[in-house]
Design an enzyme around this catalytic site. Structure first.
Site, mmCIF file in Angstrom:
data_model
loop_
_atom_site.group_PDB
_atom_site.id
_atom_site.type_symbol
_atom_site.label_atom_id
_atom_site.label_comp_id
_atom_site.label_asym_id
_atom_site.label_seq_id
_atom_site.Cartn_x
_atom_site.Cartn_y
_atom_site.Cartn_z
ATOM 1 N N ARG A 210 0.860 -1.192 0.000
ATOM 2 C CA ARG A 210 0.000 0.000 0.000
ATOM 3 C C ARG A 210 0.887 1.230 0.000
ATOM 4 O O ARG A 210 1.651 1.433 0.963
ATOM 5 C CB ARG A 210 -0.890 0.033 1.248
ATOM 6 N N GLU A 212 0.896 4.048 1.065
ATOM 7 C CA GLU A 212 0.214 4.926 2.021
ATOM 8 C C GLU A 212 0.811 6.328 1.926
ATOM 9 O O GLU A 212 2.021 6.498 2.088
ATOM 10 C CB GLU A 212 0.376 4.391 3.452
ATOM 11 N N ARG A 218 -0.735 3.117 12.579
ATOM 12 C CA ARG A 218 -1.363 1.826 12.269
ATOM 13 C C ARG A 218 -1.316 1.433 10.796
ATOM 14 O O ARG A 218 -2.002 0.506 10.379
ATOM 15 C CB ARG A 218 -2.794 1.819 12.771
ATOM 16 N N HIS A 219 -0.529 2.179 10.007
ATOM 17 C CA HIS A 219 -0.403 1.855 8.583
ATOM 18 C C HIS A 219 1.035 1.541 8.209
ATOM 19 O O HIS A 219 1.959 2.265 8.585
ATOM 20 C CB HIS A 219 -0.893 3.016 7.717
ATOM 21 N N GLU A 356 -9.553 -1.640 13.271
ATOM 22 C CA GLU A 356 -10.000 -2.644 12.281
ATOM 23 C C GLU A 356 -8.858 -3.622 12.044
ATOM 24 O O GLU A 356 -7.768 -3.223 11.671
ATOM 25 C CB GLU A 356 -10.363 -1.917 10.980
ATOM 26 N N SER A 359 -11.197 -7.094 7.149
ATOM 27 C CA SER A 359 -12.337 -6.618 6.374
ATOM 28 C C SER A 359 -12.605 -7.567 5.222
ATOM 29 O O SER A 359 -11.762 -8.396 4.871
ATOM 30 C CB SER A 359 -12.126 -5.163 5.958
ATOM 31 N N ARG A 407 -1.484 -5.763 12.456
ATOM 32 C CA ARG A 407 -2.487 -5.125 13.333
ATOM 33 C C ARG A 407 -2.917 -6.063 14.446
ATOM 34 O O ARG A 407 -3.112 -5.648 15.591
ATOM 35 C CB ARG A 407 -3.710 -4.700 12.510
HETATM 36 P P1 AMO Z 1 -8.375 -4.134 3.445
HETATM 37 O O1 AMO Z 1 -7.805 -3.131 2.514
HETATM 38 O O2 AMO Z 1 -9.336 -3.602 4.471
HETATM 39 O O3 AMO Z 1 -9.163 -5.253 2.648
HETATM 40 O O4 AMO Z 1 -7.212 -4.911 4.175
HETATM 41 C C1 AMO Z 1 -7.469 -6.034 4.999
HETATM 42 C C2 AMO Z 1 -6.754 -5.917 6.335
HETATM 43 O O5 AMO Z 1 -5.354 -5.757 6.117
HETATM 44 C C3 AMO Z 1 -4.805 -4.856 7.072
HETATM 45 N N1 AMO Z 1 -4.265 -3.681 6.370
HETATM 46 C C4 AMO Z 1 -3.244 -2.923 6.814
HETATM 47 N N2 AMO Z 1 -2.469 -3.020 7.914
HETATM 48 C C5 AMO Z 1 -1.473 -2.137 8.071
HETATM 49 N N3 AMO Z 1 -1.183 -1.149 7.178
HETATM 50 C C6 AMO Z 1 -1.932 -1.008 6.056
HETATM 51 N N4 AMO Z 1 -1.621 -0.068 5.170
HETATM 52 C C7 AMO Z 1 -3.010 -1.927 5.829
HETATM 53 N N5 AMO Z 1 -3.902 -2.100 4.850
HETATM 54 C C8 AMO Z 1 -4.646 -3.163 5.188
HETATM 55 C C9 AMO Z 1 -5.948 -4.452 8.006
HETATM 56 C C10 AMO Z 1 -7.173 -4.703 7.145
HETATM 57 O O6 AMO Z 1 -8.320 -4.963 7.913
HETATM 58 N N6 AMO Z 1 -9.135 -7.382 -0.297
HETATM 59 C C11 AMO Z 1 -9.691 -6.835 0.924
HETATM 60 C C12 AMO Z 1 -10.109 -7.937 1.892
HETATM 61 C C13 AMO Z 1 -11.274 -8.773 1.408
HETATM 62 O O7 AMO Z 1 -12.275 -8.161 0.993
HETATM 63 O O8 AMO Z 1 -11.191 -10.010 1.483
HETATM 64 C C14 AMO Z 1 -8.649 -5.951 1.590
HETATM 65 O O9 AMO Z 1 -7.487 -5.953 1.271
HETATM 66 O O10 AMO Z 1 -5.945 -5.334 9.118
#
Ligand code: AMO
Length: 436
Positions: A210, A212, A218-219, A356, A359, A407
């Protein structure tokens, strides 16, 4: 003499042993020198006599030969398994000499600012409290793998270089792929879905990227996702399954790492019945109980997540709460709208201790509807050719979810920054070392 592992010295009182390990701490008491030496099984006190070991320093890699003795009653250390014994030695061989450490690593805590902790990552990972984080993380991975297998998912390994972005938005790293356009995957989403007609139920543990645009606690830019994707399911089944997998994963880690968790002084996870709320219901509770009106927002604000988790703990003795029905427009193209009210979708997040961690959603499994949804978000179906192929040739109703490993780790251990839960965290400011 063959090597004896440190923990096995307990059974060797009165015997000569040879241990190999790292000097953790050195205490100089004039004629006698005390060392704490550790290997992968534990730590032990070594008493050095005969004037040897004067040049030793922390992190030196050593072989020590000596005799295992029982310690006098008054000197027993109840905090370690080898606390009733020590090794007396006059023979030390240095296998590898360590440079002088930039800071003290001998205390029970490593009192360092986060940038320093990460600048010296290959060293700070050796500290007992830091390495405990990744033992627990390994148990989370094991727990997830077990939980996913328990619901009959087959493990798959998916690519992390892809022809299209998976989650939409601008947070995608572009790759120059032999002069062609490609991306680092934002999630294993498209591949796990393509595997549903193959195995019906699949899971994967994989890296996701990502880009970001901001620095938060938390990212990360590189995340470890633990995903399931399941065929022949309805929305209600998915809610049951996601809660089961998340709870089983965390329970497994808690049960298998009790000692390590004690060191972090965290409360045991509260496993009361998980409340399920739609986004709008959650926002109403937040308005009523915390006097914050975010009822028109398309997602929960970070503080909302904290507040609704407080509510779930107080009213349901649960560290988890499931939030459903996010606005369809705010979710990725593959998310199924709720036919009863298509403005909202059959999507869900699982919150754990204020954040979260998971998801997912019921997916659109109809080929034409999926093509329209891709177009509706300004994307080109041609970029999803291989993915769409899977829907053209028969796709059952399906859905899935993804848990973020870092997380989960962060909130099981109450760490203040997600970077502490990643061995080598990547963010806007760092790849291995700080970006200059
Ligand atoms: P989503 O983008 O919500 O959903 O990501 C799923 C889970 O991954 C973790 N997460 C992160 N943790 C830390 N830093 C980040 N930048 C970050 N991005 C995501 C979180 C989050 O809940 N494809 C969908 C899932 C699905 O629909 O099956 C997805 O990627 O814990």
């Amino acid at each position: 003499m063959t090597r004896t592992l440190i923990l096995d010295c307990i059974k060797k009182i009165g015997e000569d042993v040879k241990i190999s390990g790292f000097v953790h701490v050195r205490r100089d008491h004039g004629k006698i020198l005390f060392l704490d030496v550790y290997d992968r099984t534990g730590i032990i006190q070594v008493v050095l006599g005969g004037g040897v070991g004067k040049d030793l320093r922390p992190q030196d890699v050593v072989i020590i030969e000596g005799k295992v003795n029982k310690r006098p009653e008054s000197l027993v250390n109840k905090n370690i398994p080898t606390g009733e014994i020590e090794i007396y030695s006059e023979k030390v061989e240095v296998l590898s000499k360590a440079s002088e450490l930039p800071f003290d690593m001998g205390g029970p805590q490593l009192h360092l600012e986060l940038p320093t902790l990460l600048d010296f990552r290959s060293l700070t990972l050796r500290h007992p409290k830091v390495k405990a984080i990744f033992k627990i993380q390994a148990a989370i991975l094991e727990g997830f793998r077990k939980a996913a297998k328990d619901i009959d998912c087959s493990e798959i390994v998916v690519p992390t270089i892809a022809a299209s972005s998976t989650e939409g938005g601008a947070q995608v790293f572009k790759v120059d792929y032999y002069g062609h356009k490609a991306f680092l995957t934002q999630s294993p989403q498209l591949y796990k879905q393509m595997l549903v007609p193959v195995y019906e139920r699949v899971f994967t543990i994989t890296k996701a990227y990502r880009a970001e645009p901001s620095v938060t606690t938390r990212h990360l830019s590189e995340v470890t996702q633990m995903d399931c994707e399941i065929g022949f399911v309805e929305f209600a089944d998915l809610l049951d399954l996601l809660e089961k997998v998340a709870v089983d994963t965390i329970k497994y880690a808690q049960e298998n790492c009790q000692k390590a968790l004690e060191e972090f002084e965290v409360e045991p996870v509260a496993f009361g019945k998980i409340p399920r709320l739609t986004l709008r219901e959650a926002q109403q509770i937040i308005l009523k109980e915390f006097s914050k009106d975010n009822t028109k927002e398309k997602d929960l604000m970070p503080q909302d997540e904290v507040d609704i988790c407080k509510w779930a703990f107080k009213n349901h003795h649960s560290d988890f709460v499931t939030i459903t029905h996010f606005p369809t427009k705010a979710k990725p193209f593959y998310t199924h709208p709720d036919l009863k009210d298509p403005e909202y979708s059959l999507s869900y997040d699982l919150l754990f201790r204020g954040v979260e961690i998971l998801s997912g959603s019921q997916r659109i499994n109809d080929y034409q509807q999926l093509v329209d949804s891709i177009k509706g978000r300004g994307m080109d179906p041609k970029d999803f050719e291989l993915y769409l192929q899977a829907f053209k040739y028969g796709m059952p109703p399906e859905g899935g979810f993804s848990l973020g490993l870092e997380r989960v780790t962060m909130h099981m251990l109450n760490l203040s920054n997600i970077r502490e839960a990643s061995l080598f965290p990547r963010d806007m400011e760092r790849v291995d070392t700080r970006l200059k």
